[in-house]
Design a protein around this motif. Structure first.
Motif, PDB file in Angstrom:
ATOM      1  N   THR A   3       0.857  -1.175   0.000  1.00 54.45           N
ATOM      2  CA  THR A   3       0.000   0.000   0.000  1.00 54.45           C
ATOM      3  C   THR A   3       0.895   1.228   0.000  1.00 54.45           C
ATOM      4  OG1 THR A   3      -0.076   0.145   2.416  1.00 54.45           O
ATOM      5  CG2 THR A   3      -1.731  -1.260   1.324  1.00 54.45           C
ATOM      6  N   LEU A   4       0.296   2.394  -0.270  1.00 51.24           N
ATOM      7  CA  LEU A   4       1.080   3.622  -0.251  1.00 51.24           C
ATOM      8  C   LEU A   4       1.674   3.851   1.130  1.00 51.24           C
ATOM      9  CD1 LEU A   4       2.130   6.223  -1.554  1.00 51.24           C
ATOM     10  CD2 LEU A   4      -0.047   7.303  -0.916  1.00 51.24           C
ATOM     11  N   ASN A   5       0.876   3.622   2.173  1.00 52.73           N
ATOM     12  CA  ASN A   5       1.366   3.846   3.537  1.00 52.73           C
ATOM     13  C   ASN A   5       2.534   2.937   3.880  1.00 52.73           C
ATOM     14  OD1 ASN A   5      -0.475   5.867   4.095  1.00 52.73           O
ATOM     15  ND2 ASN A   5      -2.011   4.475   4.945  1.00 52.73           N
ATOM     16  N   SER A   6       2.462   1.671   3.478  1.00 54.64           N
ATOM     17  CA  SER A   6       3.565   0.755   3.769  1.00 54.64           C
ATOM     18  C   SER A   6       4.820   1.132   2.986  1.00 54.64           C
ATOM     19  CB  SER A   6       3.165  -0.693   3.463  1.00 54.64           C
ATOM     20  OG  SER A   6       2.972  -0.897   2.073  1.00 54.64           O
ATOM     21  N   LEU A   7       4.639   1.594   1.763  1.00 51.50           N
ATOM     22  CA  LEU A   7       5.779   2.062   0.971  1.00 51.50           C
ATOM     23  C   LEU A   7       6.446   3.263   1.630  1.00 51.50           C
ATOM     24  CD1 LEU A   7       4.589   1.906  -2.763  1.00 51.50           C
ATOM     25  CD2 LEU A   7       6.532   0.693  -1.782  1.00 51.50           C
ATOM     26  N   LEU A   8       5.635   4.248   1.988  1.00 52.10           N
ATOM     27  CA  LEU A   8       6.173   5.469   2.592  1.00 52.10           C
ATOM     28  C   LEU A   8       6.852   5.172   3.928  1.00 52.10           C
ATOM     29  CD1 LEU A   8       3.326   8.044   1.814  1.00 52.10           C
ATOM     30  CD2 LEU A   8       5.469   7.676   0.572  1.00 52.10           C
ATOM     31  N   GLN A   9       6.291   4.221   4.675  1.00 53.50           N
ATOM     32  CA  GLN A   9       6.882   3.856   5.960  1.00 53.50           C
ATOM     33  C   GLN A   9       8.255   3.217   5.755  1.00 53.50           C
ATOM     34  OE1 GLN A   9       4.597   1.096   8.320  1.00 53.50           O
ATOM     35  NE2 GLN A   9       5.513   1.799  10.218  1.00 53.50           N
ATOM     36  N   LYS A  10       8.351   2.301   4.802  1.00 53.79           N
ATOM     37  CA  LYS A  10       9.640   1.662   4.524  1.00 53.79           C
ATOM     38  C   LYS A  10      10.659   2.679   4.013  1.00 53.79           C
ATOM     39  CE  LYS A  10       8.215  -3.111   3.756  1.00 53.79           C
ATOM     40  NZ  LYS A  10       8.380  -4.310   2.908  1.00 53.79           N
ATOM     41  N   ILE A  11      10.201   3.589   3.180  1.00 57.96           N
ATOM     42  CA  ILE A  11      11.115   4.606   2.644  1.00 57.96           C
ATOM     43  C   ILE A  11      11.614   5.527   3.751  1.00 57.96           C
ATOM     44  CG2 ILE A  11      11.225   6.646   1.153  1.00 57.96           C
ATOM     45  CD1 ILE A  11       9.237   5.146  -0.733  1.00 57.96           C
ATOM     46  N   SER A  12      10.716   5.942   4.633  1.00 55.84           N
ATOM     47  CA  SER A  12      11.113   6.867   5.706  1.00 55.84           C
ATOM     48  C   SER A  12      12.078   6.219   6.689  1.00 55.84           C
ATOM     49  CB  SER A  12       9.869   7.382   6.447  1.00 55.84           C
ATOM     50  OG  SER A  12       9.209   6.324   7.116  1.00 55.84           O
ATOM     51  N   HIS A  13      12.011   4.894   6.828  1.00 51.03           N
ATOM     52  CA  HIS A  13      12.892   4.178   7.750  1.00 51.03           C
ATOM     53  C   HIS A  13      14.017   3.457   7.011  1.00 51.03           C
ATOM     54  CE1 HIS A  13       9.184   4.615  10.200  1.00 51.03           C
ATOM     55  NE2 HIS A  13      10.048   4.753  11.197  1.00 51.03           N
ATOM     56  N   ALA A  14      14.284   3.881   5.793  1.00 53.48           N
ATOM     57  CA  ALA A  14      15.293   3.197   4.980  1.00 53.48           C
ATOM     58  C   ALA A  14      16.686   3.321   5.597  1.00 53.48           C
ATOM     59  CB  ALA A  14      15.300   3.771   3.568  1.00 53.48           C
ATOM     60  N   LYS A  15      17.427   2.234   5.545  1.00 55.94           N
ATOM     61  CA  LYS A  15      18.793   2.232   6.043  1.00 55.94           C
ATOM     62  C   LYS A  15      19.715   2.925   5.042  1.00 55.94           C
ATOM     63  CE  LYS A  15      19.764  -2.219   3.841  1.00 55.94           C
ATOM     64  NZ  LYS A  15      20.175  -3.635   4.029  1.00 55.94           N
TER      65      LYS A  15
END
Length: 260
Positions: A3-15
Motif C-alpha cells: 500500500t502507499l502507507n507501507s511504501l512510505l513507511q519503509k522509505i522513511s525508515h530506509a537504512k
C-alpha cells in the motif's frame, strides 16, 4: 503488493546504502540481464523512431534550431522554451512506452535476480488492464519533466531522480493509483537522491563505453543505467515473494509468502 502507507513507511525508515555495493551489484546483475536490456533498448529505439517519423509526416515534430542565421542567447532561449511545449505530445507517447518497457524489464530483472523462472513478457504493461494507467503516468512524467526543463538545468537534474522511480514503483505496485505512484516515487527519490544520482551517473559512463564498439555497441550496454533504481528499490522496499504480476510463468513449488 504494497500500500502507499507501507511504501512510505519503509522509505522513511530506509537504512543507509553503500555506494560501492550498488555499483558492484548493478554490474553483476547486468551480466545476467544484458540481453534482456538490449531488447528493451531496441524496442524503445524502434518505437521512438516510428513516433518521430509519424509526427514529422503530420508536421508536428519538434523543429531543429537553425544556426544558419548565427547564434544568440535570445533566439536560442525562444527556441528552447517553444520546443519544450511543442514536444509535449510526442514526448507523452515516448514516455508512456518507456515506462511500460522499463517496468517490464524490472519485472524480468526481479525474476532473474531472485532465481525465479523468468517470463520475458516485454509488453506486459501495455496490456489492456495496465495501459490506461501507464499512459496517465506518461502524461504526468512528461508534464513534470517539461515544467522542470522550463526552469532550466538544475530543476531538471533534481526531478530526474524521482522520475527514474516511476517505472520501478509501477512495476511492483501496479494496483496503486497514478497519484500514489508519483508520491512514492518522489518520496524514494528524495530520500535516496544522492546515491541514486551518483550510481546512475557512474552506470551512464560505463554504459556509454559501448559506443566504442562501432557505435552500435551502446545498444547492448546502456540498459545498465536502469539497474541502480531497481537495486535501491529492492534494498529499501523489498519484494513480496509472489505478487500477482509475478505468478505467471513460475513453478508451483516456488510458492512462498516471505519477503525477498
Amino acid at each position: 503488493m504494497h500500500t502507499l502507507n507501507s511504501l512510505l513507511q519503509k522509505i522513511s525508515h530506509a537504512k543507509s546504502l553503500d555506494f560501492g555495493d550498488i555499483i558492484n551489484n548493478s554490474i553483476e546483475l547486468f551480466k545476467k540481464v544484458w540481453l534482456k536490456g538490449f531488447l528493451v533498448i531496441l524496442f524503445l529505439g524502434i518505437a521512438a523512431f516510428i513516433i518521430s517519423l509519424v509526427f514529422q509526416l503530420i508536421g508536428l515534430a519538434p523543429k531543429a534550431f537553425d544556426i544558419n542565421n548565427g547564434f544568440d542567447i535570445e533566439s536560442f532561449s525562444d527556441f528552447y522554451f517553444q520546443n519544450i511545449l511543442y514536444s509535449i505530445p510526442q514526448n507523452i507517447l515516448v514516455s508512456t512506452l518507456t515506462l511500460a518497457f522499463v517496468a517490464a524489464f524490472y519485472r524480468i530483472c526481479k525474476q532473474i535476480d531472485s532465481g525465479e523462472t523468468a517470463n520475458d513478457d516485454y509488453f506486459y504493461f501495455l496490456k489492456k488492464e495496465y495501459f490506461t494507467k501507464v499512459f496517465m503516468l506518461g502524461i504526468i512524467y512528461t508534464l513534470i519533466a517539461a515544467a522542470a526543463q522550463r526552469l532550466f538545468l538544475i530543476p531538471y537534474i533534481y526531478v530526474f531522480v524521482p522520475l527514474s522511480y516511476f517505472a520501478v514503483i509501477f512495476a511492483f505496485n501496479p494496483d496503486l493509483s497514478e497519484t500514489e505512484i508519483v508520491k512514492a516515487s518522489f518520496a524514494l527519490g528524495n530520500k535516496k537522491w544522492l546515491i541514486t544520482f551518483g550510481t546512475m551517473f557512474v552506470m551512464l559512463i560505463i554504459g556509454g563505453l559501448g559506443i566504442l564498439g562501432c557505435g552500435i555497441g551502446i545498444l547492448f550496454t546502456i540498459s545498465i543505467v536502469y539497474l541502480p533504481s531497481f537495486l535501491i528499490y529492492k534494498d529499501v522496499v523489498g519484494f513480496k515473494a509472489h505478487s500477482e504480476i509475478d505468478k505467471i510463468g513460475l513453478n508451483d513449488d516456488d510458492d512462498d509468502d516471505s519477503d525477498y
